[in-house]
Design a protein around this motif. Sequence first.
Motif, PDB file in Angstrom:
ATOM      1  N   LEU A 246       0.830  -1.203   0.000  1.00 29.35           N
ATOM      2  CA  LEU A 246       0.000   0.000   0.000  1.00 29.35           C
ATOM      3  C   LEU A 246       0.866   1.255   0.000  1.00 29.35           C
ATOM      4  CD1 LEU A 246      -2.692   1.460   0.178  1.00 29.35           C
ATOM      5  CD2 LEU A 246      -2.663   1.092   2.656  1.00 29.35           C
ATOM      6  N   LYS A 247       1.959   1.211   0.752  1.00 33.01           N
ATOM      7  CA  LYS A 247       2.896   2.337   0.766  1.00 33.01           C
ATOM      8  C   LYS A 247       3.498   2.554  -0.616  1.00 33.01           C
ATOM      9  CE  LYS A 247       6.926   1.793   2.771  1.00 33.01           C
ATOM     10  NZ  LYS A 247       7.965   1.676   3.829  1.00 33.01           N
ATOM     11  N   ASN A 248       3.844   1.476  -1.296  1.00 31.58           N
ATOM     12  CA  ASN A 248       4.384   1.594  -2.656  1.00 31.58           C
ATOM     13  C   ASN A 248       3.347   2.143  -3.623  1.00 31.58           C
ATOM     14  OD1 ASN A 248       7.263   0.218  -3.340  1.00 31.58           O
ATOM     15  ND2 ASN A 248       6.387  -0.695  -1.497  1.00 31.58           N
ATOM     16  N   LEU A 249       2.090   1.746  -3.437  1.00 29.57           N
ATOM     17  CA  LEU A 249       1.020   2.275  -4.285  1.00 29.57           C
ATOM     18  C   LEU A 249       0.886   3.779  -4.093  1.00 29.57           C
ATOM     19  CD1 LEU A 249      -1.364   1.763  -6.234  1.00 29.57           C
ATOM     20  CD2 LEU A 249      -2.807   1.391  -4.222  1.00 29.57           C
ATOM     21  N   SER A 250       0.967   4.242  -2.857  1.00 30.49           N
ATOM     22  CA  SER A 250       0.892   5.678  -2.583  1.00 30.49           C
ATOM     23  C   SER A 250       2.082   6.420  -3.181  1.00 30.49           C
ATOM     24  CB  SER A 250       0.820   5.926  -1.068  1.00 30.49           C
ATOM     25  OG  SER A 250      -0.422   5.521  -0.552  1.00 30.49           O
ATOM     26  N   LEU A 251       3.263   5.822  -3.120  1.00 30.88           N
ATOM     27  CA  LEU A 251       4.445   6.438  -3.744  1.00 30.88           C
ATOM     28  C   LEU A 251       4.261   6.570  -5.255  1.00 30.88           C
ATOM     29  CD1 LEU A 251       7.376   4.701  -1.808  1.00 30.88           C
ATOM     30  CD2 LEU A 251       6.865   7.150  -1.833  1.00 30.88           C
ATOM     31  N   MET A 252       3.674   5.551  -5.869  1.00 30.17           N
ATOM     32  CA  MET A 252       3.413   5.620  -7.307  1.00 30.17           C
ATOM     33  C   MET A 252       2.417   6.719  -7.630  1.00 30.17           C
ATOM     34  SD  MET A 252       3.225   1.629  -8.487  1.00 30.17           S
ATOM     35  CE  MET A 252       4.636   0.533  -8.298  1.00 30.17           C
ATOM     36  N   GLU A 253       1.378   6.845  -6.806  1.00 32.56           N
ATOM     37  CA  GLU A 253       0.377   7.885  -7.039  1.00 32.56           C
ATOM     38  C   GLU A 253       1.002   9.277  -6.893  1.00 32.56           C
ATOM     39  OE1 GLU A 253      -2.182   7.015  -8.348  1.00 32.56           O
ATOM     40  OE2 GLU A 253      -3.311   5.429  -7.366  1.00 32.56           O
ATOM     41  N   ILE A 254       1.908   9.426  -5.952  1.00 25.84           N
ATOM     42  CA  ILE A 254       2.605  10.709  -5.766  1.00 25.84           C
ATOM     43  C   ILE A 254       3.420  11.045  -7.014  1.00 25.84           C
ATOM     44  CG2 ILE A 254       4.457  11.855  -4.481  1.00 25.84           C
ATOM     45  CD1 ILE A 254       3.453  10.300  -1.986  1.00 25.84           C
ATOM     46  N   CYS A 255       4.214  10.087  -7.478  1.00 23.14           N
ATOM     47  CA  CYS A 255       5.060  10.314  -8.665  1.00 23.14           C
ATOM     48  C   CYS A 255       4.209  10.583  -9.901  1.00 23.14           C
ATOM     49  CB  CYS A 255       5.953   9.097  -8.901  1.00 23.14           C
ATOM     50  SG  CYS A 255       7.157   8.788  -7.596  1.00 23.14           S
TER      51      CYS A 255
ATOM     52  N   PHE B  93       4.707   4.569 -14.916  1.00 26.94           N
ATOM     53  CA  PHE B  93       3.924   4.501 -13.681  1.00 26.94           C
ATOM     54  C   PHE B  93       2.633   3.715 -13.867  1.00 26.94           C
ATOM     55  CE2 PHE B  93       6.196   8.660 -12.645  1.00 26.94           C
ATOM     56  CZ  PHE B  93       7.145   8.011 -11.863  1.00 26.94           C
ATOM     57  N   ILE B  94       2.013   3.811 -15.049  1.00 29.68           N
ATOM     58  CA  ILE B  94       0.816   3.006 -15.303  1.00 29.68           C
ATOM     59  C   ILE B  94       1.174   1.518 -15.296  1.00 29.68           C
ATOM     60  CG2 ILE B  94      -0.860   2.356 -17.075  1.00 29.68           C
ATOM     61  CD1 ILE B  94      -1.146   5.265 -17.813  1.00 29.68           C
ATOM     62  N   SER B  95       2.274   1.176 -15.942  1.00 24.83           N
ATOM     63  CA  SER B  95       2.724  -0.217 -15.952  1.00 24.83           C
ATOM     64  C   SER B  95       3.032  -0.699 -14.543  1.00 24.83           C
ATOM     65  CB  SER B  95       3.976  -0.356 -16.828  1.00 24.83           C
ATOM     66  OG  SER B  95       3.752   0.121 -18.133  1.00 24.83           O
ATOM     67  N   SER B  96       3.735   0.131 -13.782  1.00 20.98           N
ATOM     68  CA  SER B  96       4.109  -0.235 -12.417  1.00 20.98           C
ATOM     69  C   SER B  96       2.871  -0.460 -11.557  1.00 20.98           C
ATOM     70  CB  SER B  96       4.981   0.865 -11.798  1.00 20.98           C
ATOM     71  OG  SER B  96       6.176   1.040 -12.532  1.00 20.98           O
ATOM     72  N   GLU B  97       1.876   0.408 -11.702  1.00 25.24           N
ATOM     73  CA  GLU B  97       0.669   0.268 -10.889  1.00 25.24           C
ATOM     74  C   GLU B  97      -0.106  -0.989 -11.272  1.00 25.24           C
ATOM     75  OE1 GLU B  97      -3.193   2.903  -9.436  1.00 25.24           O
ATOM     76  OE2 GLU B  97      -1.348   3.877 -10.145  1.00 25.24           O
TER      77      GLU B  97
ATOM     78  N   PHE C  73       1.094  -3.878 -12.319  1.00 22.99           N
ATOM     79  CA  PHE C  73       1.757  -5.038 -11.723  1.00 22.99           C
ATOM     80  C   PHE C  73       1.690  -5.005 -10.205  1.00 22.99           C
ATOM     81  CE2 PHE C  73       3.522  -5.368 -15.982  1.00 22.99           C
ATOM     82  CZ  PHE C  73       3.528  -6.744 -16.179  1.00 22.99           C
ATOM     83  N   LEU C  74       1.732  -3.812  -9.618  1.00 20.35           N
ATOM     84  CA  LEU C  74       1.616  -3.730  -8.167  1.00 20.35           C
ATOM     85  C   LEU C  74       0.223  -4.168  -7.705  1.00 20.35           C
ATOM     86  CD1 LEU C  74       2.992  -2.972  -5.497  1.00 20.35           C
ATOM     87  CD2 LEU C  74       2.083  -0.662  -5.768  1.00 20.35           C
ATOM     88  N   LEU C  75      -0.814  -3.788  -8.428  1.00 22.82           N
ATOM     89  CA  LEU C  75      -2.172  -4.225  -8.087  1.00 22.82           C
ATOM     90  C   LEU C  75      -2.289  -5.752  -8.186  1.00 22.82           C
ATOM     91  CD1 LEU C  75      -4.319  -1.468  -9.857  1.00 22.82           C
ATOM     92  CD2 LEU C  75      -3.977  -1.763  -7.389  1.00 22.82           C
ATOM     93  N   ALA C  76      -1.597  -6.339  -9.160  1.00 20.82           N
ATOM     94  CA  ALA C  76      -1.591  -7.807  -9.282  1.00 20.82           C
ATOM     95  C   ALA C  76      -0.858  -8.433  -8.099  1.00 20.82           C
ATOM     96  CB  ALA C  76      -0.934  -8.213 -10.595  1.00 20.82           C
ATOM     97  N   ILE C  77       0.241  -7.824  -7.679  1.00 24.48           N
ATOM     98  CA  ILE C  77       1.002  -8.321  -6.524  1.00 24.48           C
ATOM     99  C   ILE C  77       0.164  -8.221  -5.248  1.00 24.48           C
ATOM    100  CG2 ILE C  77       2.984  -7.814  -5.033  1.00 24.48           C
ATOM    101  CD1 ILE C  77       4.496  -7.020  -7.629  1.00 24.48           C
ATOM    102  N   MET C  78      -0.572  -7.123  -5.108  1.00 24.41           N
ATOM    103  CA  MET C  78      -1.428  -6.951  -3.935  1.00 24.41           C
ATOM    104  C   MET C  78      -2.541  -7.996  -3.915  1.00 24.41           C
ATOM    105  SD  MET C  78      -1.603  -2.770  -3.902  1.00 24.41           S
ATOM    106  CE  MET C  78      -2.468  -2.560  -2.336  1.00 24.41           C
TER     107      MET C  78
END
Length: 327
Positions: free
Chosen positions: A69-78, A113-117, A119-124
């Motif tokens: 969740l912290k990583n998701l917030s960092l992605m949203e910030i960037c 950032f779209i790509s990262s999010e 894959f992060l949603l899949a990891i979550m």
Amino acid sequence: MENEENLNLGNITRVTHFILLGFTHLAQLQRLLFMVVLLVFIVTMTENILIVLIATVDPALHTPMYYFLKNLSLMEICYSLDIVPKMLINLLSERKTSSFTACALQLNLIVLFISSECFLLAIMAYDRYVAICHPLRYAIIMTKKTCRQMSAVAWLSGFPVAVGLTGWLFSMPFCKSNEVNHFFCDISPVLKLVCSDTNIFELLVFIATLLIMVLPFILITISYIYIIYTIVQMPMAESRQRVFSTCAAHLMVVTLFYCTTCLIHLHPKSSLSANNKKLVSLSYTVITPMLNPIIYSLRNSDVREALQRAFSRKILSERLRTLSFFQ
């Protein structure tokens, strides 16, 4: 056309900058839109920074779920910093320009950032799958090292695609105009300015979209099929409700993200009108990053309690400092 140097190759020109038309069709509402977007941006930054800080300093949130969740917030910030500040400047400026390099860099970061999010949603989703379907093995599977490695994969997953697509797109000849009918440099509006054949590029964009958006979505779907099956097998209704509530926030975030981004990026030259595309893009670039922390904090008692503890400690420390001042 401003600041373009003719290369004497027919009507092909070397574009030195782009003009972002943005919301010029809403000329009377520019200042109102500026105030609304600015307010949303401030709320977005505050919420996401707060989640990053809370998930970092509160020991109760030092679990894989809140690490992601912290990583998701960092992605949203960037992601927000890449788009919104320039958008705010253009809303108040008469010359809504972006240099060729700045436009390419912005698009590169957007794809990243779209790509990262994705894959992060899949990891979550996988994290929730392990926690619910294999609770006894959760601590063994989701170790700190594994979580760091999975996060690194998410952050770097879109790098080759972002660099490849951006490099190819901005190496094409632009001869139609330098006016981008959007409020940021996105693939679709920039692609419309290219005067060469773009069929192969569009096919590559479609394939890349399948890899970075549809593939993670399939993994999310498979994870939740197993999760729902496990929840249904639980004997007590209260247990089922409690377990499913831990997934509800993630499902809402996935729905918000995919409903908007897929509509734009699955077909770079879709029949959707330019103004409608701007509204859809506005939702996932400005509104969604603000809603994600709200969804997680409102539906998650751990985050709410962590915030209460943080504010309680702050109030207590301020009172202690005040008392020591008067003594």
